[in-house]
Design a protein around this motif. Sequence first.
Motif, short mmCIF file in Angstrom:
data_model
loop_
_atom_site.label_atom_id
_atom_site.label_comp_id
_atom_site.label_asym_id
_atom_site.label_seq_id
_atom_site.Cartn_x
_atom_site.Cartn_y
_atom_site.Cartn_z
N ARG A 355 -7.46 51.08 22.87
CA ARG A 355 -6.43 52.02 23.29
C ARG A 355 -5.60 51.40 24.41
O ARG A 355 -5.78 51.71 25.60
N ASP A 356 -4.66 50.55 24.02
CA ASP A 356 -3.75 49.94 24.99
C ASP A 356 -2.41 49.68 24.32
O ASP A 356 -2.22 49.97 23.13
N ASP A 357 -1.47 49.12 25.09
CA ASP A 357 -0.11 48.96 24.57
C ASP A 357 0.06 47.72 23.71
O ASP A 357 1.18 47.42 23.27
N ILE A 358 -1.01 46.99 23.46
CA ILE A 358 -0.98 45.89 22.50
C ILE A 358 -1.34 46.40 21.10
O ILE A 358 -0.86 45.89 20.10
N HIS A 359 -2.15 47.43 21.07
CA HIS A 359 -2.65 47.96 19.80
C HIS A 359 -1.99 49.26 19.38
O HIS A 359 -2.11 49.68 18.22
N ILE A 360 -1.32 49.94 20.29
CA ILE A 360 -0.57 51.17 19.99
C ILE A 360 0.87 50.89 20.39
O ILE A 360 1.20 50.84 21.57
N LEU A 361 1.73 50.67 19.39
CA LEU A 361 3.06 50.15 19.65
C LEU A 361 4.14 50.99 18.99
O LEU A 361 3.89 51.71 18.02
N GLY A 362 5.36 50.85 19.49
CA GLY A 362 6.51 51.47 18.85
C GLY A 362 7.04 50.60 17.72
O GLY A 362 6.92 49.37 17.75
N HIS A 363 7.62 51.24 16.74
CA HIS A 363 8.22 50.54 15.60
C HIS A 363 9.20 49.47 16.08
O HIS A 363 9.21 48.34 15.58
N ALA A 364 10.03 49.83 17.06
CA ALA A 364 11.05 48.91 17.53
C ALA A 364 10.48 47.63 18.12
O ALA A 364 11.13 46.58 18.10
N GLN A 365 9.28 47.71 18.67
CA GLN A 365 8.71 46.51 19.29
C GLN A 365 8.43 45.43 18.26
O GLN A 365 8.63 44.24 18.54
N LEU A 366 8.00 45.82 17.07
CA LEU A 366 7.68 44.84 16.05
C LEU A 366 8.82 44.62 15.05
O LEU A 366 8.74 43.73 14.21
N GLN A 367 9.87 45.42 15.15
CA GLN A 367 11.03 45.26 14.27
C GLN A 367 12.31 45.49 15.08
O GLN A 367 13.13 46.35 14.76
N PRO A 368 12.52 44.71 16.14
CA PRO A 368 13.60 45.00 17.08
C PRO A 368 15.00 44.72 16.55
O PRO A 368 15.98 45.21 17.12
N HIS A 369 15.12 43.97 15.47
CA HIS A 369 16.45 43.59 14.98
C HIS A 369 17.21 44.76 14.36
O HIS A 369 18.44 44.74 14.31
N ASN A 370 16.48 45.79 13.89
CA ASN A 370 17.20 46.91 13.27
C ASN A 370 16.53 48.26 13.45
O ASN A 370 16.86 49.21 12.75
N ARG A 371 15.60 48.38 14.37
CA ARG A 371 14.96 49.67 14.63
C ARG A 371 14.85 49.90 16.14
O ARG A 371 14.65 48.96 16.92
N THR A 372 14.98 51.17 16.55
CA THR A 372 14.88 51.53 17.97
C THR A 372 13.79 52.56 18.24
O THR A 372 13.56 52.91 19.40
N ASP A 373 13.16 53.08 17.19
CA ASP A 373 12.20 54.17 17.39
C ASP A 373 10.87 53.67 17.98
O ASP A 373 10.51 52.51 17.78
N PRO A 374 10.21 54.54 18.75
CA PRO A 374 10.48 55.97 18.92
C PRO A 374 11.54 56.30 19.96
O PRO A 374 11.73 57.46 20.29
N GLY A 375 12.23 55.33 20.50
CA GLY A 375 13.36 55.60 21.38
C GLY A 375 13.04 55.51 22.85
O GLY A 375 11.89 55.50 23.28
N ALA A 376 14.11 55.46 23.64
CA ALA A 376 13.98 55.26 25.08
C ALA A 376 13.33 56.43 25.79
O ALA A 376 12.81 56.27 26.90
N ASN A 377 13.34 57.62 25.18
CA ASN A 377 12.81 58.81 25.86
C ASN A 377 11.41 59.21 25.40
O ASN A 377 10.93 60.27 25.77
#
Length: 536
Positions: A355-377
Amino acid sequence: MQKLRLLVPAAALAVLTSCGDGLPVEPPPVSAQCMVESAAVVGTSADLSLDPLFAAAAVEFAVPAPLLKAIGYVETRWQMVEGDPEFPGQPAAFGVMALRGEQLEQGARLAGVPVDAVRADPEANIRAAAALLRAYADQLEVRSSDLAAWAPAVARYSGIQLPEGRASYVHDDVYATLRRGAVGRARDGSVTASLAPVQVAPGYLQSLNPGSRTLSADYSGAVWRASPNRNARPAGDIGKIAMVIIHTCEGSYTGCWSWLANRDSRVSAHYVVREDGSEITQLVRDADRGWHIGSSYDCALNRSFECWRNGNSNNHFTIGIEHAGYASQTVWSAGQLDASAKLVCDLTRRHGIRRDDIHILGHAQLQPHNRTDPGANWLWAQYHVRIDAHCGGTAAEEIVIDGDHTGNDRSRGYLTVSSRWTSTRATPGHYGSGYYFAPTGDAADPAAFHFYLPAPATKTVEAWWTAGTNRSPSASFSVADGNGRRLGEARVDQQRDGQRWNALGTWSFPAGWNTVQLSRLGPTGCVVIADAVRVR
């Protein structure tokens, strides 16, 4: 001595400098150490009362105002969204009424307003939706002002192809909202719109008795709605579940699971969480491979973690959780965050995921070229605390002091800054819903992260920032106890290692209030970033 201010809601923060999109942006550097960065555009919620706009559009196009409001609430919770494409074949949604693609263009024509206005202006967006509903009603020969008779027009507005989904949108979403009523609020607590309860049952066939729904075999309480868009995970270590990916649907709950359950969509996710957290749909068994992320793993995007996965589809070893809503929205409900956190806790327990930020990630982190989710907020600080709390973990022992006041427990930690520090969310990847920046110069003028310990303890202190080429390469964090006794210092390069926790050091702290301070002192021409501090 400059006056300190406590962190207050984002809507009340003074804007010192701004770029074209209305967000404060760090000034261009004048030091050779720093290079210019660009600011990202982030959507905002409506900053005016929507009630008069709904009323006027309802009269103009002879559409029941409560129905118009209920649809808007179901689609966006009355937030003025600027959608991103999440699923191939599904255009992005815009505005309070989440109009998209041909539907948006048709509504614009019927209302006599430009397409761009429908995308960006609340009044034009609501008028276009009302005109579209009127056209649907005319085609279906709905002449009555009776709310129940409008159900077929509501089903057509949904754009959902699956019969079960259309029926659920009508019964469980729009007409259930009419019966319950609703109040929409902005981040500062102000009311954006309201809907008084109306007792009405839709004139539309309920395709399935809610009591007869099949429940998930993986997660207790989730509704099972099988998607055909799945296959087996590959054999070996690459197919073992190792991470959880957080997505936003870029649409409403029922529209989301209906699209993912549709064979023609060619996409899926393992779970979808309703806007208020009251229901979760499972579409793909955990053991199966969902089709929720369209990229291959690159460890450079995840702190150089497990680089042996590089080049393999992220779908092989992840579980995807979609959340009804939009990456551009400014408010996420506590119910949705908590329901999702409880689900993630369960997944980490069953599949041995850390349970850390390496294993629980946002879509945008692994697909930054065309995704922004879950978003800045997306409230990452609150989210991780909730996950740990559901798992009975270290939530009570860990303290996160965030640049977003809603993520802070004031009795355990808070942030103070002077008027020289500016609040923004211009650079994606920040913690919570924003961060502070300040120019370097000849004064320390620190951003102070205060935290309380009930007893003496040895703790590791970590900091989160957004990296950029105009950041200080030698930002100074100092640690002190409540009496001002300096315990240590750490210098970090904020041009690197952004969007992650970075260890500053481990110190022995006394009971009571202690402080981590980020100084502005340094050669002019750069900025320092005060985003979040974690003590554990």
